[in-house]
Design a protein around this motif. Structure first.
Motif, PDB file in Angstrom:
ATOM      1  N   TYR A 155       0.833  -1.196   0.000  1.00 61.86           N
ATOM      2  CA  TYR A 155       0.000   0.000   0.000  1.00 61.86           C
ATOM      3  C   TYR A 155       0.869   1.247   0.000  1.00 61.86           C
ATOM      4  O   TYR A 155       2.077   1.182   0.220  1.00 61.86           O
ATOM      5  N   VAL A 157       0.669   5.635   1.160  1.00 61.11           N
ATOM      6  CA  VAL A 157      -0.043   6.639   1.947  1.00 61.11           C
ATOM      7  C   VAL A 157       0.425   8.023   1.514  1.00 61.11           C
ATOM      8  O   VAL A 157       1.609   8.240   1.284  1.00 61.11           O
ATOM      9  N   GLU A 215       2.626   2.346  11.270  1.00 59.94           N
ATOM     10  CA  GLU A 215       1.212   2.459  11.615  1.00 59.94           C
ATOM     11  C   GLU A 215       1.075   2.593  13.124  1.00 59.94           C
ATOM     12  O   GLU A 215       1.740   1.886  13.868  1.00 59.94           O
ATOM     13  N   ARG A 274      -1.808   2.381  16.106  1.00 63.75           N
ATOM     14  CA  ARG A 274      -3.173   1.933  16.373  1.00 63.75           C
ATOM     15  C   ARG A 274      -3.466   2.017  17.865  1.00 63.75           C
ATOM     16  O   ARG A 274      -2.565   1.934  18.683  1.00 63.75           O
ATOM     17  N   LYS A 309      -7.808  -0.068  16.121  1.00 62.30           N
ATOM     18  CA  LYS A 309      -8.270   1.000  15.239  1.00 62.30           C
ATOM     19  C   LYS A 309      -7.067   1.838  14.841  1.00 62.30           C
ATOM     20  O   LYS A 309      -6.271   2.242  15.696  1.00 62.30           O
ATOM     21  N   HIS A 354      -3.044   6.834  13.013  1.00 62.31           N
ATOM     22  CA  HIS A 354      -2.376   7.592  11.957  1.00 62.31           C
ATOM     23  C   HIS A 354      -1.165   6.825  11.434  1.00 62.31           C
ATOM     24  O   HIS A 354      -0.736   5.845  12.020  1.00 62.31           O
ATOM     25  N   TYR A 355      -0.641   7.323  10.324  1.00 60.03           N
ATOM     26  CA  TYR A 355       0.601   6.816   9.745  1.00 60.03           C
ATOM     27  C   TYR A 355       1.689   7.852   9.990  1.00 60.03           C
ATOM     28  O   TYR A 355       1.407   9.045  10.113  1.00 60.03           O
ATOM     29  N   GLU A 408      -4.916   9.765   6.345  1.00 57.90           N
ATOM     30  CA  GLU A 408      -5.638   9.400   5.129  1.00 57.90           C
ATOM     31  C   GLU A 408      -5.675   7.884   4.956  1.00 57.90           C
ATOM     32  O   GLU A 408      -4.855   7.158   5.508  1.00 57.90           O
ATOM     33  N   VAL A 409      -6.590   7.444   4.159  1.00 61.13           N
ATOM     34  CA  VAL A 409      -6.739   6.015   3.889  1.00 61.13           C
ATOM     35  C   VAL A 409      -5.640   5.568   2.932  1.00 61.13           C
ATOM     36  O   VAL A 409      -5.349   6.249   1.941  1.00 61.13           O
ATOM     37  N   ALA A 410      -5.024   4.434   3.223  1.00 63.47           N
ATOM     38  CA  ALA A 410      -3.995   3.882   2.343  1.00 63.47           C
ATOM     39  C   ALA A 410      -4.638   3.378   1.052  1.00 63.47           C
ATOM     40  O   ALA A 410      -5.779   2.923   1.048  1.00 63.47           O
TER      41      ALA A 410
END
Length: 78
Positions: A16, A18, A37, A39, A48, A51-52, A67-69
């Motif tokens: 993925y 980002v 990552e 969580r 959950k 953030h990255y 943001e979504v990967a």
């Protein structure tokens, strides 16, 4: 009871990318190899994504993204 594995299932790692915006003004993409990552853990081992995080290629500062990967193949052409 004895087991003998005949064939292992091959699991391909998820690739993925980002999108990041750094405080120095840079915008860049980073792949899964250079991204951390973070969580939080909920109940019953459900986690959950918060953030990255990665390093900016220009100023070497830490950049964050929530943001979504996206699939790596959508961003990087190899």
């Amino acid at each position: 009871m004895a087991y003998q594995i005949i064939k292992h299932r091959i699991v391909k790692p998820v690739e993925y990318a980002v999108h990041f915006k750094c405080s120095c003004g840079c915008e860049f993409w980073a792949d899964q190899n250079s991204v951390k990552e973070y969580r939080i853990r909920g109940g019953l081992s459900i986690s959950k994504l918060v953030h990255y995080e990665t390093r900016c290629p220009e100023c070497i500062g830490i950049a964050y993204s929530a943001e979504v990967a996206v699939p790596k193949s959508d961003v990087f052409t190899e």
